[in-house]
Design a protein around this motif. Structure first.
Motif, mmCIF file in Angstrom:
data_model
loop_
_atom_site.group_PDB
_atom_site.id
_atom_site.type_symbol
_atom_site.label_atom_id
_atom_site.label_comp_id
_atom_site.label_asym_id
_atom_site.label_seq_id
_atom_site.Cartn_x
_atom_site.Cartn_y
_atom_site.Cartn_z
ATOM 1 N N ASN A 1 25.879 52.008 12.554
ATOM 2 C CA ASN A 1 26.348 51.879 11.005
ATOM 3 C C ASN A 1 27.113 50.700 10.246
ATOM 4 O O ASN A 1 27.867 50.565 10.891
ATOM 5 C CB ASN A 1 27.219 53.343 10.253
ATOM 6 C CG ASN A 1 26.674 53.462 9.209
ATOM 7 O OD1 ASN A 1 27.178 52.681 8.651
ATOM 8 N ND2 ASN A 1 27.633 54.875 9.066
ATOM 9 N N PRO A 2 26.748 50.250 9.416
ATOM 10 C CA PRO A 2 26.961 48.768 8.631
ATOM 11 C C PRO A 2 28.858 48.954 8.371
ATOM 12 O O PRO A 2 29.236 47.889 8.179
ATOM 13 C CB PRO A 2 26.179 48.655 7.636
ATOM 14 C CG PRO A 2 24.798 49.133 8.347
ATOM 15 C CD PRO A 2 25.115 50.563 9.096
ATOM 16 N N VAL A 3 29.227 49.801 8.209
ATOM 17 C CA VAL A 3 30.577 50.465 7.450
ATOM 18 C C VAL A 3 31.425 49.916 8.815
ATOM 19 O O VAL A 3 32.482 50.278 8.271
ATOM 20 C CB VAL A 3 30.203 51.818 7.382
ATOM 21 C CG1 VAL A 3 30.429 53.272 8.445
ATOM 22 C CG2 VAL A 3 31.294 52.012 6.191
ATOM 23 N N GLN A 4 30.630 50.784 10.057
ATOM 24 C CA GLN A 4 31.730 50.739 11.128
ATOM 25 C C GLN A 4 32.021 48.454 11.541
ATOM 26 O O GLN A 4 32.321 48.452 13.013
ATOM 27 C CB GLN A 4 31.498 50.980 12.124
ATOM 28 C CG GLN A 4 30.037 50.955 12.668
ATOM 29 C CD GLN A 4 29.891 52.432 13.625
ATOM 30 O OE1 GLN A 4 29.033 53.479 13.594
ATOM 31 N NE2 GLN A 4 29.785 52.604 14.838
ATOM 32 N N VAL A 5 31.045 47.762 10.448
ATOM 33 C CA VAL A 5 30.973 46.263 11.643
ATOM 34 C C VAL A 5 32.112 45.660 10.675
ATOM 35 O O VAL A 5 31.678 44.824 9.233
ATOM 36 C CB VAL A 5 29.700 46.062 11.651
ATOM 37 C CG1 VAL A 5 29.693 44.552 11.975
ATOM 38 C CG2 VAL A 5 28.932 46.633 12.900
ATOM 39 N N PHE A 6 32.814 44.843 10.608
ATOM 40 C CA PHE A 6 33.697 44.415 9.676
ATOM 41 C C PHE A 6 33.621 42.628 9.838
ATOM 42 O O PHE A 6 33.831 42.444 11.318
ATOM 43 C CB PHE A 6 35.302 44.573 9.666
ATOM 44 C CG PHE A 6 35.112 46.186 9.195
ATOM 45 C CD1 PHE A 6 35.315 46.357 7.921
ATOM 46 C CD2 PHE A 6 35.201 47.417 10.110
ATOM 47 C CE1 PHE A 6 35.902 47.564 7.622
ATOM 48 C CE2 PHE A 6 35.401 48.182 9.880
ATOM 49 C CZ PHE A 6 35.578 48.375 7.942
ATOM 50 N N ASP A 7 33.555 41.921 9.454
ATOM 51 C CA ASP A 7 34.371 40.381 9.641
ATOM 52 C C ASP A 7 35.565 39.881 8.888
ATOM 53 O O ASP A 7 36.049 40.173 7.367
ATOM 54 C CB ASP A 7 32.543 38.938 8.225
ATOM 55 C CG ASP A 7 32.970 38.091 7.975
ATOM 56 O OD1 ASP A 7 33.971 37.387 8.887
ATOM 57 O OD2 ASP A 7 32.482 37.259 7.732
ATOM 58 N N LEU A 8 35.780 39.138 9.704
ATOM 59 C CA LEU A 8 37.419 38.827 9.643
ATOM 60 C C LEU A 8 37.957 38.078 8.889
ATOM 61 O O LEU A 8 38.671 37.735 8.466
ATOM 62 C CB LEU A 8 38.754 39.193 10.931
ATOM 63 C CG LEU A 8 38.246 40.191 11.448
ATOM 64 C CD1 LEU A 8 39.079 39.762 13.555
ATOM 65 C CD2 LEU A 8 39.162 41.458 11.360
ATOM 66 N N SER A 9 36.797 37.550 8.803
ATOM 67 C CA SER A 9 36.976 36.467 7.267
ATOM 68 C C SER A 9 37.330 36.671 6.085
ATOM 69 O O SER A 9 37.551 36.676 5.224
ATOM 70 C CB SER A 9 35.936 34.993 7.769
ATOM 71 O OG SER A 9 34.699 35.887 7.551
ATOM 72 N N LYS A 10 36.864 38.054 6.133
ATOM 73 C CA LYS A 10 36.396 38.544 4.922
ATOM 74 C C LYS A 10 37.759 40.250 4.323
ATOM 75 O O LYS A 10 37.853 40.646 3.247
ATOM 76 C CB LYS A 10 34.756 39.281 4.256
ATOM 77 C CG LYS A 10 34.335 38.209 3.915
ATOM 78 C CD LYS A 10 33.048 38.787 3.978
ATOM 79 C CE LYS A 10 31.883 37.728 3.768
ATOM 80 N NZ LYS A 10 30.406 38.016 3.728
ATOM 81 N N ILE A 11 37.840 40.053 5.656
ATOM 82 C CA ILE A 11 39.147 41.969 5.811
ATOM 83 C C ILE A 11 39.723 41.817 6.632
ATOM 84 O O ILE A 11 39.759 40.789 7.883
ATOM 85 C CB ILE A 11 38.214 43.220 5.078
ATOM 86 C CG1 ILE A 11 39.034 44.175 5.666
ATOM 87 C CG2 ILE A 11 37.831 43.437 6.518
ATOM 88 C CD1 ILE A 11 38.550 45.258 5.316
#
Length: 568
Positions: free
Chosen positions: A242-252
């Motif tokens: 699910n895209p909601v469980q994938v995060f970009d640490l350069s943005k968050i």
């Protein structure tokens, strides 16, 4: 007659000269004008594409060349360039972007009509299925036809031939496929959202409707780490999960991303950190903040996908010394599911400046890997300063290691850290240690150092126990210089073993020396460095990834895992 001939010759020569000048100007100006015209239209086209991307519900990314034969999902034409959605995998030509937004829905991260007993049908996308896929109905290979055909479900990843697609498949409930135990279903988030509105927090009641062995994974990727593979991995994980469980640490930040854990069952979440050891430390610091907030029951276990340069912590925990795309993302997720839980000691490093000792002006760091003073810290300091000036040059793991090698070779000639033993005092558990002639001191928490070298065990038949990361002990060694470090890394020499301790105290009496904690270097004047145990982190150990050194110590690692399981 001669005058007339001379005049006509001069005129023809002038015409030839002007003709040469004209064609020369044309040959120079035309390519320039053509380039400017193309650049103008490209910029205009990209601006229009960005506008479409901004308004779209799809996570579009533009590419000038697809990595495999692709067909537009709207017009069915073969395309070399165009846009693809990082979440659902749609591929369309530039001219069909608006139509694709109208015709196709992207992955729903949250269902509007969710409930505890909810389910959802397959979400089929036609065309561009993986070449190695197999039809869920007839079990034959899919994706072999050179045209837009066959279907793929964006959730369970099942593929079906055109001729095998039946009406019941279009309404059949999706099981979320192989990774159902890792995926956060859209209806779960909808249910939790409704429960929060009703001020109910018993989320465990929703879990059985997902899976009995549910262990949702949160992916945290640092797109700036090492070889810059983070961007590609983000897209691949979004397609499988699910895209909601994938995060970009350069943005968050990790602290904000990990708040998703509080919406999931206690002690069930696993976190996959895609980055270097510094990124892992950043995430572990955020987890410590969760403990301070009273969220201990939501603390996740951490796995590592090594994208950095050294990756010593990743190597220690069995995840390898560096990822370069050789393992499919699907296998990475399988490894996360199968990994065993262990603990990792984390240490508090206090650096108190000598002249401000009475004022308690102290710098505090958290150490996962190692602390050092001397040549390896100097290399890290020079590397860090160079990378700060020109970060674009440091996008490759090979280049990074080459720069380290350059500064190590330079220090072999200059020897900036010589006579360290005359400048420092070392105490292990309150007992002062007599130092031999040294240029560097390294305090280890983990088995690996310097990009894959087992420093404490060294070589030969000397009966030294393996360094462990969960025994509350630190291993302290000394080195004679940069050349000695290089000899240790290629197993031509052993370090100077100074001892093991629960507490380490190092006093720098004079001059300024380079120091580092987990790859964060700085130049330090006279000070007192005190290293004490801080806490323990819940990590995941992957037993399938072993180096030659690990194979000889597999029984020791098994004992470590058994002890960690008892502590957890």
């Amino acid at each position: 007659m001669e005058g007339t001939a001379s005049g006509s010759g001069t005129a023809s020569s002038a015409v030839a000269d002007w003709s040469l000048v004209f064609w020369t100007l044309c040959s120079v100006l035309l390519p320039v004008l053509l380039t400017l015209w193309c650049s103008f239209h490209r910029a205009r086209r990209q601006g229009m594409i960005r506008d479409i991307f901004r308004k779209s519900k799809h996570d579009w990314h533009y590419t000038d060349l697809f990595g495999q034969p692709s067909y537009c999902c709207v017009c069915a034409q073969h395309i070399l360039q165009g846009a693809f959605c990082n979440c659902c995998g749609l591929r369309v030509s530039e001219g069909c972007l608006k139509k694709a937004d109208q015709l196709f829905l992207c992955k729903e991260i949250m269902m509007s009509n969710g409930g505890a007993h909810s389910s959802m049908p397959h979400h089929w996308i036609r065309g561009n299925v993986p070449l190695c896929s197999c039809c869920a109905v007839c079990k034959q290979q899919c994706g072999t036809q050179p045209k837009l055909c066959d279907y793929r479900c964006v959730w369970c990843q099942y593929t079906v031939h055109d001729e095998c697609m039946m009406d019941y498949l279009k309404t059949e409930k999706c099981t979320f496929g192989e990774f159902r135990d890792l995926i956060i279903p859209p209806y779960y988030l909808s249910t939790i959202n409704q429960m929060r509105k009703d001020k109910r927090t018993n989320y465990e009641k929703v879990v059985p409707y997902c899976s009995k062995h549910w262990m949702p994974v949160i992916v945290l990727a640092n797109t700036r780490s090492g070889n810059n593979m983070g961007e590609t991995l983000l897209g691949e994980f979004k397609i499988l999960l699910n895209p909601v469980q994938v995060f970009d640490l350069s943005k968050i930040t990790p602290a904000k991303a990990l708040q998703l854990c509080t919406l999931l069952p206690c002690n069930a979440v696993r976190v996959l950190v895609c980055g270097g050891d510094g990124t892992v430390g950043w995430v572990l610091d955020a987890i410590d903040e969760m403990k301070i907030k009273g969220q201990e029951c939501y603390i996740p276990q951490v796995a590592i996908l090594p994208l950095g340069t050294g990756n010593d912590l990743s190597n220690t925990l069995g995840w390898g010394g560096g990822y370069a795309g050789e393992v499919p993302v699907e296998q990475i997720l399988r490894n996360v599911m199968e990994a065993d839980g262990i603990t990792l000691d984390r240490w508090k490093v206090q650096v108190t400046n000598k002249r401000y000792y009475n004022l308690r002006k102290t710098k505090v760091f958290t150490m996962n890997n190692y602390f050092s003073v001397g040549p390896d810290a100097l290399m890290a300091l020079n590397f860090h300063a160079h990378r700060e000036k020109t970060p674009s040059l440091f996008s490759s793991r090979i280049i990074n290691k080459a720069v380290y090698f350059f500064y190590g070779t330079k220090d072999c000639l200059v020897q900036e850290c010589k006579d360290l033993n005359k400048k420092v005092e070392l105490e292990l558990d309150g007992e002062r240690i007599e130092l031999p002639n040294l240029e560097g001191i390294i305090v280890l928490n983990i088995g690996y150092w310097g990009g894959g070298c087992r420093l404490w065990e060294g070589m030969g038949d000397e009966p030294y126990p393996l360094a462990r990361h969960d025994d509350g002990l630190l291993e302290v060694v000394g080195v004679h210089g940069s050349f000695h470090c290089a000899q240790i890394q290629v197993k031509l020499a052993n370090p100077v073993r100074l001892g093991q301790a629960h507490t380490v105290r190092l006093i720098l009496k004079s001059s300024k020396m380079p120091m580092q904690v987990d790859g964060e270097p700085w130049a330090q004047g006279p000070c007192t460095v005190t290293i004490t145990h801080k806490t323990r982190a819940l990590m995941l150990y992957h037993s399938g990834e072993q180096t030659d050194d690990d194979a000889s110590s597999s029984s020791e690692q098994d004992h470590m895992k058994e002890q960690s399981d008892e502590e957890i």
